[in-house]
Design an enzyme around this catalytic site. Sequence first.
Site, PDB file in Angstrom:
ATOM      1  N   ASP A  63      46.507  36.573  42.124  1.00 32.69           N
ATOM      2  CA  ASP A  63      46.300  37.947  42.580  1.00 32.69           C
ATOM      3  C   ASP A  63      47.572  38.735  42.301  1.00 32.69           C
ATOM      4  O   ASP A  63      48.668  38.230  42.539  1.00 32.69           O
ATOM      5  CB  ASP A  63      45.969  37.980  44.078  1.00 32.69           C
ATOM      6  CG  ASP A  63      45.347  39.305  44.513  1.00 32.69           C
ATOM      7  OD1 ASP A  63      46.020  40.352  44.347  1.00 32.69           O
ATOM      8  OD2 ASP A  63      44.220  39.302  45.017  1.00 32.69           O
ATOM      9  N   SER A  70      45.097  48.395  55.360  1.00 30.91           N
ATOM     10  CA  SER A  70      43.654  48.651  55.256  1.00 30.91           C
ATOM     11  C   SER A  70      42.892  47.413  54.803  1.00 30.91           C
ATOM     12  O   SER A  70      41.657  47.369  54.903  1.00 30.91           O
ATOM     13  CB  SER A  70      43.393  49.800  54.281  1.00 30.91           C
ATOM     14  OG  SER A  70      43.873  49.481  52.980  1.00 30.91           O
ATOM     15  N   ASN A  71      43.596  46.391  54.299  1.00 30.35           N
ATOM     16  CA  ASN A  71      42.943  45.137  53.900  1.00 30.35           C
ATOM     17  C   ASN A  71      42.544  44.289  55.108  1.00 30.35           C
ATOM     18  O   ASN A  71      41.631  43.458  55.022  1.00 30.35           O
ATOM     19  CB  ASN A  71      43.876  44.285  53.041  1.00 30.35           C
ATOM     20  CG  ASN A  71      44.322  44.937  51.764  1.00 30.35           C
ATOM     21  OD1 ASN A  71      45.421  44.675  51.276  1.00 30.35           O
ATOM     22  ND2 ASN A  71      43.505  45.804  51.173  1.00 30.35           N
ATOM     23  N   ARG A  74      39.074  42.982  56.733  1.00 31.95           N
ATOM     24  CA  ARG A  74      38.157  42.031  56.095  1.00 31.95           C
ATOM     25  C   ARG A  74      38.861  40.855  55.432  1.00 31.95           C
ATOM     26  O   ARG A  74      38.245  39.819  55.204  1.00 31.95           O
ATOM     27  CB  ARG A  74      37.288  42.742  55.047  1.00 31.95           C
ATOM     28  CG  ARG A  74      38.106  43.319  53.896  1.00 31.95           C
ATOM     29  CD  ARG A  74      37.336  44.358  53.083  1.00 31.95           C
ATOM     30  NE  ARG A  74      38.146  44.888  51.973  1.00 31.95           N
ATOM     31  CZ  ARG A  74      39.085  45.798  52.112  1.00 31.95           C
ATOM     32  NH1 ARG A  74      39.353  46.311  53.301  1.00 31.95           N
ATOM     33  NH2 ARG A  74      39.770  46.241  51.068  1.00 31.95           N
ATOM     34  N   LYS A  87      49.768  39.186  47.934  1.00 36.54           N
ATOM     35  CA  LYS A  87      48.637  38.469  48.511  1.00 36.54           C
ATOM     36  C   LYS A  87      48.648  36.988  48.151  1.00 36.54           C
ATOM     37  O   LYS A  87      48.265  36.146  48.967  1.00 36.54           O
ATOM     38  CB  LYS A  87      47.318  39.104  48.072  1.00 36.54           C
ATOM     39  CG  LYS A  87      47.041  40.450  48.696  1.00 36.54           C
ATOM     40  CD  LYS A  87      45.683  40.990  48.266  1.00 36.54           C
ATOM     41  CE  LYS A  87      45.428  42.358  48.881  1.00 36.54           C
ATOM     42  NZ  LYS A  87      44.118  42.915  48.455  1.00 36.54           N
ATOM     43  N   CYS A 171      24.899  32.462  31.273  1.00 32.64           N
ATOM     44  CA  CYS A 171      26.205  32.986  31.669  1.00 32.64           C
ATOM     45  C   CYS A 171      26.068  34.384  32.251  1.00 32.64           C
ATOM     46  O   CYS A 171      24.978  34.955  32.328  1.00 32.64           O
ATOM     47  CB  CYS A 171      27.172  32.959  30.482  1.00 32.64           C
ATOM     48  SG  CYS A 171      26.953  34.279  29.261  1.00 32.64           S
ATOM     49  N   CYS A 174      24.297  36.932  30.236  1.00 32.37           N
ATOM     50  CA  CYS A 174      22.831  36.861  30.210  1.00 32.37           C
ATOM     51  C   CYS A 174      22.248  37.751  31.308  1.00 32.37           C
ATOM     52  O   CYS A 174      21.163  38.331  31.143  1.00 32.37           O
ATOM     53  CB  CYS A 174      22.371  35.418  30.411  1.00 32.37           C
ATOM     54  SG  CYS A 174      22.866  34.274  29.101  1.00 32.37           S
ATOM     55  N   CYS A 188      35.560  49.561  46.912  1.00 36.54           N
ATOM     56  CA  CYS A 188      35.626  49.583  48.379  1.00 36.54           C
ATOM     57  C   CYS A 188      36.459  50.741  48.900  1.00 36.54           C
ATOM     58  O   CYS A 188      36.168  51.299  49.959  1.00 36.54           O
ATOM     59  CB  CYS A 188      36.200  48.260  48.894  1.00 36.54           C
ATOM     60  SG  CYS A 188      35.144  46.836  48.618  1.00 36.54           S
ATOM     61  N   CYS A 245      22.475  36.007  23.500  1.00 36.97           N
ATOM     62  CA  CYS A 245      23.725  36.278  24.204  1.00 36.97           C
ATOM     63  C   CYS A 245      24.897  36.047  23.254  1.00 36.97           C
ATOM     64  O   CYS A 245      24.974  35.010  22.590  1.00 36.97           O
ATOM     65  CB  CYS A 245      23.855  35.375  25.426  1.00 36.97           C
ATOM     66  SG  CYS A 245      25.454  35.522  26.283  1.00 36.97           S
TER      67      CYS A 245
END
Length: 270
Positions: A63, A70-71, A74, A87, A171, A174, A188, A245
Amino acid sequence: MTLSLDATQLDRYSRHIIMDEVGPEGQERLLSSRVVVVGAGGLGSPVIQYLAAVGVGELVVVDDDVVERSNLQRQVIHHDEDVGVPKAESAADFVNNLNPDVQVEPVQTRVDKSNVHELLDGADVVVDASDNFPTRYLLNDVCRFEGIPLVHGAIYKFEGQVTVLLPDGPCYRCLFPEAPEPGTVPDCATTGVIGVLPGTVGCIQATEAVKVLLDVGDVLDGRLMFYDAMDMTFETVPYRQNPECPVCGEGGVDSISDIDYVESCAISIE
Protein backbone atom coordinates in the site's frame (compact mmCIF):
# COMPACT_ATOMS: atom_id res chain seq x y z
CA MET A 1 4.76 -35.62 6.43
CA THR A 2 6.56 -34.62 9.62
CA LEU A 3 4.53 -32.14 11.63
CA SER A 4 6.37 -29.38 13.42
CA LEU A 5 3.62 -27.59 15.34
CA ASP A 6 4.81 -26.74 18.83
CA ALA A 7 2.66 -26.76 21.95
CA THR A 8 1.76 -23.09 21.64
CA GLN A 9 0.69 -23.54 18.02
CA LEU A 10 -1.33 -26.64 18.86
CA ASP A 11 -3.18 -24.48 21.37
CA ARG A 12 -3.52 -21.41 19.13
CA TYR A 13 -4.86 -23.36 16.16
CA SER A 14 -6.73 -26.04 18.10
CA ARG A 15 -10.08 -25.16 16.50
CA HIS A 16 -8.53 -25.74 13.10
CA ILE A 17 -6.72 -28.89 14.07
CA ILE A 18 -9.88 -30.66 15.21
CA MET A 19 -11.56 -30.01 11.85
CA ASP A 20 -11.44 -32.80 9.28
CA GLU A 21 -11.16 -30.17 6.53
CA VAL A 22 -8.04 -28.60 8.07
CA GLY A 23 -6.32 -30.76 10.68
CA PRO A 24 -2.64 -30.41 11.59
CA GLU A 25 -1.57 -30.94 7.97
CA GLY A 26 -3.79 -28.11 6.80
CA GLN A 27 -2.48 -25.82 9.51
CA GLU A 28 1.07 -26.63 8.45
CA ARG A 29 0.06 -25.73 4.92
CA LEU A 30 -1.26 -22.35 6.04
CA LEU A 31 1.90 -21.66 8.03
CA SER A 32 4.03 -22.39 4.97
CA SER A 33 1.93 -20.22 2.62
CA ARG A 34 2.75 -16.81 1.20
CA VAL A 35 -0.09 -14.37 0.46
CA VAL A 36 0.24 -10.92 -1.09
CA VAL A 37 -2.47 -8.45 -0.09
CA VAL A 38 -2.65 -5.38 -2.31
CA GLY A 39 -4.33 -2.64 -0.31
CA ALA A 40 -4.40 -2.13 3.46
CA GLY A 41 -7.57 -0.05 3.57
CA GLY A 42 -11.22 -0.99 3.96
CA LEU A 43 -11.05 -4.39 2.28
CA GLY A 44 -7.45 -5.08 3.17
CA SER A 45 -8.04 -4.56 6.88
CA PRO A 46 -10.27 -7.62 7.49
CA VAL A 47 -8.31 -9.65 4.94
CA ILE A 48 -5.04 -8.95 6.76
CA GLN A 49 -6.64 -9.41 10.17
CA TYR A 50 -8.06 -12.85 9.47
CA LEU A 51 -5.24 -14.21 7.34
CA ALA A 52 -2.88 -13.32 10.18
CA ALA A 53 -5.21 -14.87 12.75
CA VAL A 54 -5.51 -18.19 10.89
CA GLY A 55 -1.74 -18.42 10.64
CA VAL A 56 -0.76 -17.66 7.05
CA GLY A 57 3.01 -17.83 7.47
CA GLU A 58 4.04 -14.98 5.17
CA LEU A 59 1.96 -11.88 4.48
CA VAL A 60 3.14 -9.21 2.07
CA VAL A 61 1.13 -6.00 2.53
CA VAL A 62 1.40 -3.52 -0.34
CA ASP A 63 0.00 0.00 0.00
CA ASP A 64 1.38 3.43 -0.88
CA ASP A 65 -1.00 5.49 1.29
CA VAL A 66 -0.86 6.79 4.85
CA VAL A 67 -3.52 6.47 7.53
CA GLU A 68 -6.01 9.34 7.65
CA ARG A 69 -8.55 9.91 10.39
CA SER A 70 -11.39 9.51 7.88
CA ASN A 71 -10.15 5.93 7.27
CA LEU A 72 -10.81 4.80 10.83
CA GLN A 73 -14.57 4.43 10.38
CA ARG A 74 -13.95 1.26 8.34
CA GLN A 75 -10.22 0.39 8.25
CA VAL A 76 -10.22 -1.49 11.53
CA ILE A 77 -6.57 -2.53 11.79
CA HIS A 78 -5.49 1.11 12.05
CA HIS A 79 -5.87 3.28 15.15
CA ASP A 80 -6.03 6.96 16.00
CA GLU A 81 -2.34 7.02 16.90
CA ASP A 82 -1.54 5.66 13.43
CA VAL A 83 -2.77 8.78 11.63
CA GLY A 84 0.03 9.88 9.30
CA VAL A 85 1.75 6.48 9.43
CA PRO A 86 2.08 4.47 6.19
CA LYS A 87 -0.74 1.94 6.05
CA ALA A 88 1.63 -0.90 5.23
CA GLU A 89 3.64 -0.20 8.39
CA SER A 90 0.52 0.20 10.53
CA ALA A 91 -0.79 -3.11 9.16
CA ALA A 92 2.51 -4.80 9.95
CA ASP A 93 2.37 -3.54 13.54
CA PHE A 94 -1.14 -4.96 13.84
CA VAL A 95 -0.08 -8.36 12.53
CA ASN A 96 2.99 -8.51 14.76
CA ASN A 97 0.83 -7.84 17.81
CA LEU A 98 -1.76 -10.41 16.75
CA ASN A 99 0.27 -13.47 15.75
CA PRO A 100 4.03 -13.98 16.16
CA ASP A 101 3.88 -16.94 13.76
CA VAL A 102 3.30 -14.61 10.82
CA GLN A 103 6.17 -12.95 9.01
CA VAL A 104 4.76 -9.73 7.61
CA GLU A 105 6.51 -7.69 4.95
CA PRO A 106 5.20 -4.12 4.62
CA VAL A 107 5.81 -2.55 1.22
CA GLN A 108 4.99 1.13 0.91
CA THR A 109 4.57 1.48 -2.83
CA ARG A 110 1.97 1.56 -5.55
CA VAL A 111 1.78 -1.56 -7.69
CA ASP A 112 2.71 -0.86 -11.29
CA LYS A 113 4.29 -2.57 -14.28
CA SER A 114 7.81 -1.91 -13.00
CA ASN A 115 7.42 -3.73 -9.67
CA VAL A 116 4.46 -6.09 -9.93
CA HIS A 117 6.46 -9.21 -10.82
CA GLU A 118 8.82 -8.72 -7.89
CA LEU A 119 5.97 -8.01 -5.48
CA LEU A 120 4.03 -11.14 -6.47
CA ASP A 121 7.07 -13.41 -6.61
CA GLY A 122 6.47 -16.64 -4.70
CA ALA A 123 2.85 -15.86 -3.86
CA ASP A 124 0.47 -18.78 -3.35
CA VAL A 125 -2.51 -16.42 -3.47
CA VAL A 126 -2.93 -12.73 -4.24
CA VAL A 127 -5.79 -10.77 -2.68
CA ASP A 128 -6.92 -7.70 -4.59
CA ALA A 129 -8.09 -5.20 -1.97
CA SER A 130 -7.31 -2.21 -4.17
CA ASP A 131 -9.62 0.65 -5.02
CA ASN A 132 -8.83 1.43 -8.65
CA PHE A 133 -9.26 -0.22 -12.02
CA PRO A 134 -5.67 -0.03 -13.36
CA THR A 135 -4.45 -2.03 -10.35
CA ARG A 136 -7.25 -4.57 -10.72
CA TYR A 137 -6.47 -5.19 -14.39
CA LEU A 138 -2.73 -5.31 -13.76
CA LEU A 139 -3.11 -7.88 -10.97
CA ASN A 140 -5.48 -9.94 -13.09
CA ASP A 141 -3.12 -10.02 -16.04
CA VAL A 142 0.04 -10.84 -14.10
CA CYS A 143 -1.66 -13.48 -11.95
CA ARG A 144 -3.01 -15.10 -15.11
CA PHE A 145 0.40 -15.14 -16.80
CA GLU A 146 2.14 -16.40 -13.64
CA GLY A 147 -0.54 -18.96 -12.69
CA ILE A 148 -1.37 -17.39 -9.31
CA PRO A 149 -4.92 -17.56 -7.86
CA LEU A 150 -6.39 -14.08 -7.35
CA VAL A 151 -9.21 -13.15 -4.98
CA HIS A 152 -10.94 -9.96 -6.10
CA GLY A 153 -13.22 -7.72 -4.06
CA ALA A 154 -14.81 -4.31 -4.52
CA ILE A 155 -17.22 -2.10 -2.56
CA TYR A 156 -19.55 0.82 -3.24
CA LYS A 157 -21.75 2.56 -0.63
CA PHE A 158 -23.88 -0.40 0.62
CA GLU A 159 -22.82 -2.93 -2.02
CA GLY A 160 -19.92 -5.29 -2.54
CA GLN A 161 -18.71 -8.03 -4.86
CA VAL A 162 -16.25 -10.92 -4.66
CA THR A 163 -14.95 -13.43 -7.16
CA VAL A 164 -12.00 -15.83 -7.38
CA LEU A 165 -9.86 -15.90 -10.51
CA LEU A 166 -8.08 -19.24 -10.83
CA PRO A 167 -5.32 -19.90 -13.38
CA ASP A 168 -7.49 -22.26 -15.44
CA GLY A 169 -10.78 -20.37 -15.15
CA PRO A 170 -12.23 -17.13 -16.51
CA CYS A 171 -10.35 -13.94 -15.68
CA TYR A 172 -11.37 -10.44 -14.68
CA ARG A 173 -11.35 -9.33 -18.31
CA CYS A 174 -13.94 -12.02 -19.14
CA LEU A 175 -16.23 -10.21 -16.70
CA PHE A 176 -15.23 -6.66 -17.55
CA PRO A 177 -13.39 -6.38 -20.89
CA GLU A 178 -12.42 -2.80 -20.10
CA ALA A 179 -12.70 -0.30 -17.28
CA PRO A 180 -15.48 2.30 -17.10
CA GLU A 181 -14.76 5.76 -18.39
CA PRO A 182 -12.74 7.79 -15.88
CA GLY A 183 -15.02 9.65 -13.49
CA THR A 184 -18.09 7.48 -14.12
CA VAL A 185 -17.53 5.33 -11.02
CA PRO A 186 -17.08 7.61 -7.99
CA ASP A 187 -14.85 6.53 -5.13
CA CYS A 188 -15.51 6.36 -1.38
CA ALA A 189 -14.26 9.90 -0.85
CA THR A 190 -16.96 11.14 -3.23
CA THR A 191 -19.97 8.95 -2.41
CA GLY A 192 -19.11 7.49 1.00
CA VAL A 193 -19.28 3.89 2.17
CA ILE A 194 -21.02 2.36 5.18
CA GLY A 195 -18.28 1.44 7.63
CA VAL A 196 -19.22 -2.22 8.16
CA LEU A 197 -19.49 -3.08 4.45
CA PRO A 198 -15.78 -3.74 3.77
CA GLY A 199 -15.70 -5.92 6.87
CA THR A 200 -18.23 -8.31 5.35
CA VAL A 201 -16.74 -8.28 1.86
CA GLY A 202 -13.14 -8.52 3.12
CA CYS A 203 -14.01 -11.46 5.36
CA ILE A 204 -15.43 -13.28 2.36
CA GLN A 205 -12.23 -12.56 0.44
CA ALA A 206 -10.18 -13.95 3.34
CA THR A 207 -12.40 -17.03 3.47
CA GLU A 208 -11.91 -17.71 -0.23
CA ALA A 209 -8.15 -17.21 0.09
CA VAL A 210 -7.97 -19.75 2.92
CA LYS A 211 -10.06 -22.24 0.91
CA VAL A 212 -7.69 -21.87 -2.03
CA LEU A 213 -4.67 -22.42 0.21
CA LEU A 214 -6.24 -25.51 1.79
CA ASP A 215 -7.76 -26.73 -1.49
CA VAL A 216 -11.15 -27.28 0.16
CA GLY A 217 -14.71 -26.41 -0.78
CA ASP A 218 -16.04 -24.63 -3.83
CA VAL A 219 -14.55 -21.19 -4.33
CA LEU A 220 -16.15 -18.38 -6.33
CA ASP A 221 -14.40 -19.41 -9.53
CA GLY A 222 -16.60 -18.43 -12.47
CA ARG A 223 -19.08 -16.88 -10.05
CA LEU A 224 -19.47 -13.23 -9.07
CA MET A 225 -21.07 -12.79 -5.67
CA PHE A 226 -23.02 -9.58 -5.08
CA TYR A 227 -23.80 -8.42 -1.55
CA ASP A 228 -26.40 -5.72 -0.88
CA ALA A 229 -26.19 -4.61 2.73
CA MET A 230 -29.23 -2.34 2.43
CA ASP A 231 -31.52 -5.24 1.47
CA MET A 232 -29.33 -7.85 3.22
CA THR A 233 -29.21 -10.08 0.16
CA PHE A 234 -26.56 -12.18 -1.54
CA GLU A 235 -26.75 -13.06 -5.22
CA THR A 236 -24.29 -15.16 -7.18
CA VAL A 237 -24.06 -14.75 -10.94
CA PRO A 238 -22.14 -17.32 -13.02
CA TYR A 239 -19.85 -16.20 -15.81
CA ARG A 240 -17.74 -18.05 -18.37
CA GLN A 241 -14.36 -17.74 -19.97
CA ASN A 242 -14.48 -15.57 -23.07
CA PRO A 243 -12.72 -17.42 -25.92
CA GLU A 244 -11.82 -14.01 -27.37
CA CYS A 245 -10.45 -12.64 -24.11
CA PRO A 246 -7.13 -10.91 -24.89
CA VAL A 247 -5.52 -12.39 -21.75
CA CYS A 248 -6.94 -15.88 -21.20
CA GLY A 249 -8.44 -16.60 -24.63
CA GLU A 250 -6.92 -18.16 -27.74
CA GLY A 251 -4.30 -15.99 -29.38
CA GLY A 252 -4.16 -13.46 -26.56
CA VAL A 253 -1.17 -11.54 -25.25
CA ASP A 254 1.31 -13.31 -23.00
CA SER A 255 2.91 -10.45 -21.10
CA ILE A 256 2.11 -7.01 -19.70
CA SER A 257 4.89 -5.29 -21.59
CA ASP A 258 2.66 -3.75 -24.26
CA ILE A 259 -0.45 -3.17 -22.11
CA ASP A 260 -1.32 0.41 -21.15
CA TYR A 261 -2.89 0.50 -17.68
CA VAL A 262 -4.57 3.89 -17.94
CA GLU A 263 -8.15 4.89 -18.54
CA SER A 264 -9.98 1.88 -20.11
CA CYS A 265 -7.11 -0.63 -19.60
CA ALA A 266 -8.33 -2.26 -22.81
CA ILE A 267 -6.13 -4.53 -24.94
CA SER A 268 -6.25 -4.45 -28.71
CA ILE A 269 -5.10 -7.59 -30.53
CA GLU A 270 -4.16 -7.13 -34.15
